[in-house]
Design a protein around this motif. Structure first.
Motif, PDB file in Angstrom:
ATOM      1  N   ASP A   3      -0.951  -4.883 -16.649  1.00 21.66           N
ATOM      2  CA  ASP A   3      -0.811  -4.710 -15.193  1.00 21.66           C
ATOM      3  C   ASP A   3      -0.014  -3.439 -14.901  1.00 21.66           C
ATOM      4  O   ASP A   3       1.006  -3.192 -15.518  1.00 21.66           O
ATOM      5  N   THR A   4      -0.504  -2.665 -13.960  1.00 18.36           N
ATOM      6  CA  THR A   4       0.179  -1.439 -13.595  1.00 18.36           C
ATOM      7  C   THR A   4       1.426  -1.766 -12.790  1.00 18.36           C
ATOM      8  O   THR A   4       1.354  -2.513 -11.826  1.00 18.36           O
ATOM      9  N   ALA A   5       2.574  -1.176 -13.153  1.00 18.87           N
ATOM     10  CA  ALA A   5       3.822  -1.486 -12.483  1.00 18.87           C
ATOM     11  C   ALA A   5       3.881  -0.841 -11.104  1.00 18.87           C
ATOM     12  O   ALA A   5       4.206  -1.488 -10.119  1.00 18.87           O
ATOM     13  N   VAL A   6       3.597   0.458 -11.052  1.00 19.99           N
ATOM     14  CA  VAL A   6       3.570   1.193  -9.794  1.00 19.99           C
ATOM     15  C   VAL A   6       2.193   1.849  -9.693  1.00 19.99           C
ATOM     16  O   VAL A   6       1.824   2.637 -10.560  1.00 19.99           O
ATOM     17  N   SER A   7       1.458   1.502  -8.658  1.00 20.21           N
ATOM     18  CA  SER A   7       0.104   2.037  -8.501  1.00 20.21           C
ATOM     19  C   SER A   7      -0.017   2.806  -7.199  1.00 20.21           C
ATOM     20  O   SER A   7       0.678   2.498  -6.211  1.00 20.21           O
ATOM     21  N   GLN A   8      -0.876   3.795  -7.220  1.00 19.30           N
ATOM     22  CA  GLN A   8      -1.112   4.623  -6.037  1.00 19.30           C
ATOM     23  C   GLN A   8      -2.613   4.763  -5.821  1.00 19.30           C
ATOM     24  O   GLN A   8      -3.384   4.861  -6.779  1.00 19.30           O
ATOM     25  N   THR A   9      -2.993   4.799  -4.552  1.00 18.13           N
ATOM     26  CA  THR A   9      -4.392   5.080  -4.213  1.00 18.13           C
ATOM     27  C   THR A   9      -4.436   5.994  -2.997  1.00 18.13           C
ATOM     28  O   THR A   9      -3.624   5.841  -2.075  1.00 18.13           O
ATOM     29  N   PRO A  10      -5.348   6.954  -3.002  1.00 25.40           N
ATOM     30  CA  PRO A  10      -6.273   7.283  -4.079  1.00 25.40           C
ATOM     31  C   PRO A  10      -5.609   8.149  -5.144  1.00 25.40           C
ATOM     32  O   PRO A  10      -4.497   8.606  -4.953  1.00 25.40           O
ATOM     33  N   LYS A  11      -6.290   8.382  -6.225  1.00 25.28           N
ATOM     34  CA  LYS A  11      -5.782   9.275  -7.257  1.00 25.28           C
ATOM     35  C   LYS A  11      -6.010  10.734  -6.866  1.00 25.28           C
ATOM     36  O   LYS A  11      -5.201  11.605  -7.176  1.00 25.28           O
ATOM     37  N   TYR A  12      -7.129  10.981  -6.223  1.00 25.51           N
ATOM     38  CA  TYR A  12      -7.440  12.320  -5.721  1.00 25.51           C
ATOM     39  C   TYR A  12      -7.815  12.216  -4.244  1.00 25.51           C
ATOM     40  O   TYR A  12      -8.480  11.266  -3.829  1.00 25.51           O
ATOM     41  N   LEU A  13      -7.402  13.215  -3.475  1.00 27.62           N
ATOM     42  CA  LEU A  13      -7.701  13.239  -2.050  1.00 27.62           C
ATOM     43  C   LEU A  13      -7.951  14.686  -1.648  1.00 27.62           C
ATOM     44  O   LEU A  13      -7.064  15.528  -1.767  1.00 27.62           O
ATOM     45  N   VAL A  14      -9.166  14.952  -1.200  1.00 28.24           N
ATOM     46  CA  VAL A  14      -9.536  16.290  -0.740  1.00 28.24           C
ATOM     47  C   VAL A  14      -9.888  16.180   0.733  1.00 28.24           C
ATOM     48  O   VAL A  14     -10.698  15.343   1.120  1.00 28.24           O
ATOM     49  N   THR A  15      -9.273  17.029   1.554  1.00 27.18           N
ATOM     50  CA  THR A  15      -9.473  16.909   2.997  1.00 27.18           C
ATOM     51  C   THR A  15      -9.331  18.257   3.674  1.00 27.18           C
ATOM     52  O   THR A  15      -8.875  19.230   3.066  1.00 27.18           O
ATOM     53  N   GLN A  16      -9.710  18.311   4.921  1.00 32.03           N
ATOM     54  CA  GLN A  16      -9.650  19.549   5.693  1.00 32.03           C
ATOM     55  C   GLN A  16      -8.308  19.657   6.419  1.00 32.03           C
ATOM     56  O   GLN A  16      -7.665  18.649   6.748  1.00 32.03           O
ATOM     57  N   MET A  17      -7.931  20.891   6.679  1.00 37.88           N
ATOM     58  CA  MET A  17      -6.744  21.148   7.502  1.00 37.88           C
ATOM     59  C   MET A  17      -6.868  20.437   8.825  1.00 37.88           C
ATOM     60  O   MET A  17      -7.950  20.371   9.401  1.00 37.88           O
ATOM     61  N   GLY A  18      -5.759  19.917   9.300  1.00 37.79           N
ATOM     62  CA  GLY A  18      -5.726  19.277  10.603  1.00 37.79           C
ATOM     63  C   GLY A  18      -6.002  17.783  10.574  1.00 37.79           C
ATOM     64  O   GLY A  18      -5.723  17.085  11.564  1.00 37.79           O
ATOM     65  N   ASN A  19      -6.548  17.301   9.461  1.00 33.85           N
ATOM     66  CA  ASN A  19      -6.831  15.864   9.368  1.00 33.85           C
ATOM     67  C   ASN A  19      -5.546  15.061   9.167  1.00 33.85           C
ATOM     68  O   ASN A  19      -4.507  15.591   8.785  1.00 33.85           O
ATOM     69  N   ASP A  20      -5.678  13.744   9.388  1.00 30.98           N
ATOM     70  CA  ASP A  20      -4.596  12.798   9.125  1.00 30.98           C
ATOM     71  C   ASP A  20      -5.025  11.919   7.947  1.00 30.98           C
ATOM     72  O   ASP A  20      -6.147  11.423   7.918  1.00 30.98           O
TER      73      ASP A  20
END
Lengths: 112, 112
Positions: B1-18
């Motif tokens: 079991d992963t102790a500390v997990s994060q999602t997503p692993k990769y995030l690609v987005t445009q300027m101005g987005n939230d």
């Protein structure tokens, strides 16, 4: 800013001991010495910490000089998987000075 | 079991987005953190939460806001993304604010 000074890089032969030095000449009496490492593309990993006595765990040994102005992290039998950036961090027990302030660290390369 | 997990692993987005990055820990820890590691590999703390209370807030833009729905989660919301926000973001947790921290695998954010 980080309160520690470390060499930018070091090499070590596989199977030999890796001795990573750290200077923290301005350390205060309420500050611990922590070591973390970051293997490429992974999150930092806690290794060991100490106040003034030498410490040993399953990963490493930490030797702190009597005046506490410097310390050495020892990996007794380095393996290729120990290749990483090693961070020496001085950290207070209380308050915001308890933040982990990462410096540039030492890039340890373990070679076959 | 992963102790500390994060999602997503990769995030690609445009300027101005939230966008939001999620973090979960199953260690029963009381304190959680967010760190930013820029292209020069400097790792800097951004926020920490202890029992749903913000206890550290470094000088980060107010476009960044941590939100903790419960003790096991600390999500990072970023509004109006800028090019300079491109980095790897690490979540971490600790039993108390001055214990060793356990880091997640990181989220690589790329703003185009």
């Amino acid at each position: 800013d980080a309160k520690t000074t470390q060499p930018p890089s070091m090499d070590c032969a596989e199977g030999r001991a890796a001795n990573l030095p750290c200077n923290h000449s301005t350390i205060s009496g309420n500050e611990y010495v922590y070591w973390y490492r970051q293997i490429h593309s992974q999150g930092p990993q806690y290794i060991i910490h100490g106040l003034k006595n030498n410490e040993t765990n399953e990963m490493a040994s930490l030797i702190i000089t009597e005046d506490r102005k410097s310390s050495t992290l020892i990996l007794p039998h380095a393996t290729l998987r120990d290749t990483a950036v090693y961070y020496c961090i001085v950290r207070a027990v209380r308050g915001s000075q308890g933040n982990l302030i990462f410096g540039k660290g030492t890039k340890l390369s373990v070679k076959p | 079991d992963t102790a500390v997990s994060q999602t997503p692993k990769y995030l690609v987005t445009q300027m101005g987005n939230d966008k939001s990055i999620k973090c979960e820990q199953n260690l029963g820890h009381d304190t959680m953190y967010w760190y930013k590691q820029d292209s020069k590999k400097f790792l800097k703390i951004m926020f920490s939460y202890n029992n749903k209370e913000l206890i550290i807030n470094e000088t980060v833009p107010n476009r960044f806001s941590p939100k903790s729905p419960d003790k096991a989660h600390l999500n990072l919301h970023i509004n109006s993304l800028e090019l300079g926000d491109s980095a790897v973001y690490f979540c971490a947790s600790s039993l108390a604010s001055h214990n060793e921290q356990f880091f997640g695998p990181g989220t690589r954010l790329t703003v185009l």
